[in-house]
Design an enzyme around this catalytic site. Sequence first.
Site, PDB file in Angstrom:
ATOM      1  N   HIS A 144     -28.672  36.061  60.134  1.00  0.00           N
ATOM      2  CA  HIS A 144     -28.475  37.423  59.610  1.00  0.00           C
ATOM      3  C   HIS A 144     -29.720  38.282  59.803  1.00  0.00           C
ATOM      4  CE1 HIS A 144     -24.938  36.020  56.850  1.00  0.00           C
ATOM      5  NE2 HIS A 144     -24.551  36.270  58.084  1.00  0.00           N
TER       6      HIS A 144
ATOM      7  N   THR B  93     -33.783  31.301  45.398  1.00  0.00           N
ATOM      8  CA  THR B  93     -33.724  31.725  43.978  1.00  0.00           C
ATOM      9  C   THR B  93     -34.890  31.135  43.185  1.00  0.00           C
ATOM     10  OG1 THR B  93     -32.169  29.939  43.515  1.00  0.00           O
ATOM     11  CG2 THR B  93     -31.220  32.123  43.835  1.00  0.00           C
TER      12      THR B  93
ATOM     13  N   THR C   5     -25.869  27.884  49.332  1.00  0.00           N
ATOM     14  CA  THR C   5     -24.961  28.881  49.923  1.00  0.00           C
ATOM     15  C   THR C   5     -23.560  28.707  49.363  1.00  0.00           C
ATOM     16  OG1 THR C   5     -23.895  29.668  51.961  1.00  0.00           O
ATOM     17  CG2 THR C   5     -24.677  27.383  51.993  1.00  0.00           C
TER      18      THR C   5
HETATM   19  P1  NAD Z   1     -24.483  33.470  47.685  1.00  0.00           P
HETATM   20  O1  NAD Z   1     -25.191  34.311  46.667  1.00  0.00           O
HETATM   21  O2  NAD Z   1     -23.105  33.831  48.033  1.00  0.00           O
HETATM   22  O3  NAD Z   1     -24.449  31.964  47.156  1.00  0.00           O
HETATM   23  C1  NAD Z   1     -25.588  31.304  46.700  1.00  0.00           C
HETATM   24  C2  NAD Z   1     -25.194  29.871  46.349  1.00  0.00           C
HETATM   25  O4  NAD Z   1     -26.374  29.158  46.064  1.00  0.00           O
HETATM   26  C3  NAD Z   1     -24.290  29.761  45.128  1.00  0.00           C
HETATM   27  O5  NAD Z   1     -23.267  28.834  45.430  1.00  0.00           O
HETATM   28  C4  NAD Z   1     -25.216  29.214  44.031  1.00  0.00           C
HETATM   29  O6  NAD Z   1     -24.558  28.353  43.130  1.00  0.00           O
HETATM   30  C5  NAD Z   1     -26.214  28.446  44.848  1.00  0.00           C
HETATM   31  N1  NAD Z   1     -27.554  28.395  44.273  1.00  0.00           N
HETATM   32  C6  NAD Z   1     -28.281  29.402  43.725  1.00  0.00           C
HETATM   33  N2  NAD Z   1     -29.509  28.974  43.403  1.00  0.00           N
HETATM   34  C7  NAD Z   1     -29.552  27.650  43.745  1.00  0.00           C
HETATM   35  C8  NAD Z   1     -30.543  26.646  43.675  1.00  0.00           C
HETATM   36  N3  NAD Z   1     -31.758  26.890  43.179  1.00  0.00           N
HETATM   37  N4  NAD Z   1     -30.256  25.405  44.121  1.00  0.00           N
HETATM   38  C9  NAD Z   1     -29.009  25.109  44.620  1.00  0.00           C
HETATM   39  N5  NAD Z   1     -28.028  26.024  44.718  1.00  0.00           N
HETATM   40  C10 NAD Z   1     -28.303  27.281  44.289  1.00  0.00           C
HETATM   41  O7  NAD Z   1     -25.432  33.401  48.958  1.00  0.00           O
HETATM   42  P2  NAD Z   1     -25.079  33.076  50.502  1.00  0.00           P
HETATM   43  O8  NAD Z   1     -24.059  32.038  50.603  1.00  0.00           O
HETATM   44  O9  NAD Z   1     -26.372  32.922  51.177  1.00  0.00           O
HETATM   45  O10 NAD Z   1     -24.381  34.403  51.053  1.00  0.00           O
HETATM   46  C11 NAD Z   1     -24.830  35.658  50.726  1.00  0.00           C
HETATM   47  C12 NAD Z   1     -25.524  36.478  51.799  1.00  0.00           C
HETATM   48  O11 NAD Z   1     -26.623  36.956  51.076  1.00  0.00           O
HETATM   49  C13 NAD Z   1     -26.137  35.852  52.981  1.00  0.00           C
HETATM   50  O12 NAD Z   1     -25.617  36.500  54.070  1.00  0.00           O
HETATM   51  C14 NAD Z   1     -27.643  36.213  52.901  1.00  0.00           C
HETATM   52  O13 NAD Z   1     -27.995  36.892  54.075  1.00  0.00           O
HETATM   53  C15 NAD Z   1     -27.743  37.225  51.850  1.00  0.00           C
HETATM   54  N6  NAD Z   1     -28.863  37.153  50.886  1.00  0.00           N
HETATM   55  C16 NAD Z   1     -30.075  36.748  51.281  1.00  0.00           C
HETATM   56  C17 NAD Z   1     -31.104  36.675  50.367  1.00  0.00           C
HETATM   57  C18 NAD Z   1     -32.451  36.204  50.839  1.00  0.00           C
HETATM   58  O14 NAD Z   1     -32.798  36.444  52.004  1.00  0.00           O
HETATM   59  N7  NAD Z   1     -33.203  35.519  50.005  1.00  0.00           N
HETATM   60  C19 NAD Z   1     -30.891  36.994  49.028  1.00  0.00           C
HETATM   61  C20 NAD Z   1     -29.606  37.427  48.638  1.00  0.00           C
HETATM   62  C21 NAD Z   1     -28.599  37.495  49.585  1.00  0.00           C
END
Ligand code: NAD
Length: 252
Positions: free
Chosen positions: A124, A27, A194
């Site tokens: 994934h 992010t 995550t």
């Molecule tokens: P999720 O969106 O469910 O959770 C993200 C978590 O990260 C949340 O708990 C949030 O509070 C925390 N978070 C966000 N920014 C943060 C930061 N800067 N520092 C610390 N914590 C932070 O994501 P997930 O658990 O990875 O599961 C979602 C699925 O989404 C995964 O399977 C993944 O493959 C996919 N995904 C991947 C991408 C990518 O490749 N960048 C992007 C979106 C979703």
Amino acid sequence: MEDIARFIEMQNNSENIVFFGGAGVSTESGIPDFRSKDGLYNQHDVQFDKYRPEYLLSHSCLITEPKVYFEFHRQKMDTRAIEPNKAHKYLAKLEEIGKLKAVVTQNIDGLHQKAGSKKVFEIHGSALRNYCSRCNKIYPYDYIFESKEPIPTCECGGVIRPDITLYEEGLPEDAVRGAIKALSEADMLIIGGTSLTVYPAASFINYFNGKYLVIINESELGIKEGVNTLIIRKKIGEVFAEAAKAQGMDIE
Ligand code: NAD
């Protein structure tokens, strides 16, 4: 002892550190996660509003409404121009100095490798790889994003798709095997960015049986702090930048 000092002390007492992460790691590079307030699940986009996000990322959508699937993929999954942030860079540095043995990631953006990490288990898959779903021919990493065809099609007539795990699909076996081995051999596990809500990926952390657990996540994960469990509810890039500074590590 303050959090960063505890984090570094745990590292100093560990030989085999593994990182398990998700969308929150990216992010700070500008890629939205799923479940934060600015995440993909909370974005409103007239074109896709009538679909559930899980559907747009599902095998069913790819098969039954491929035009919708590829439109969503091209608009939301194109991270080619995005750069790794301090979280990715710090982990690459920890590997370079021999402390970190593996990154296990749910992300599909390839940013750990772009930052220099070598041992990365992408449980994934990766949006930077494409293949034909009929003949398995490999296509260049930007093929789907560059293709003008609404449904990218192989010379054999099959649909070219990204090598990512969609909802309803199984996880890549090699990556899973590697991730489980790394987690079960680790003496310290750092979990970050995550929500631990996507299964079976989230269950892999149960293979960890080491000494120290560190959670760096903005939202609460329901894991309790303890003598050997450190919880930091802050941005992971900022936490790692602070740790790097205290350790005299250059992650610029
Ligand atoms: P999720 O969106 O469910 O959770 C993200 C978590 O990260 C949340 O708990 C949030 O509070 C925390 N978070 C966000 N920014 C943060 C930061 N800067 N520092 C610390 N914590 C932070 O994501 P997930 O658990 O990875 O599961 C979602 C699925 O989404 C995964 O399977 C993944 O493959 C996919 N995904 C991947 C991408 C990518 O490749 N960048 C992007 C979106 C979703």
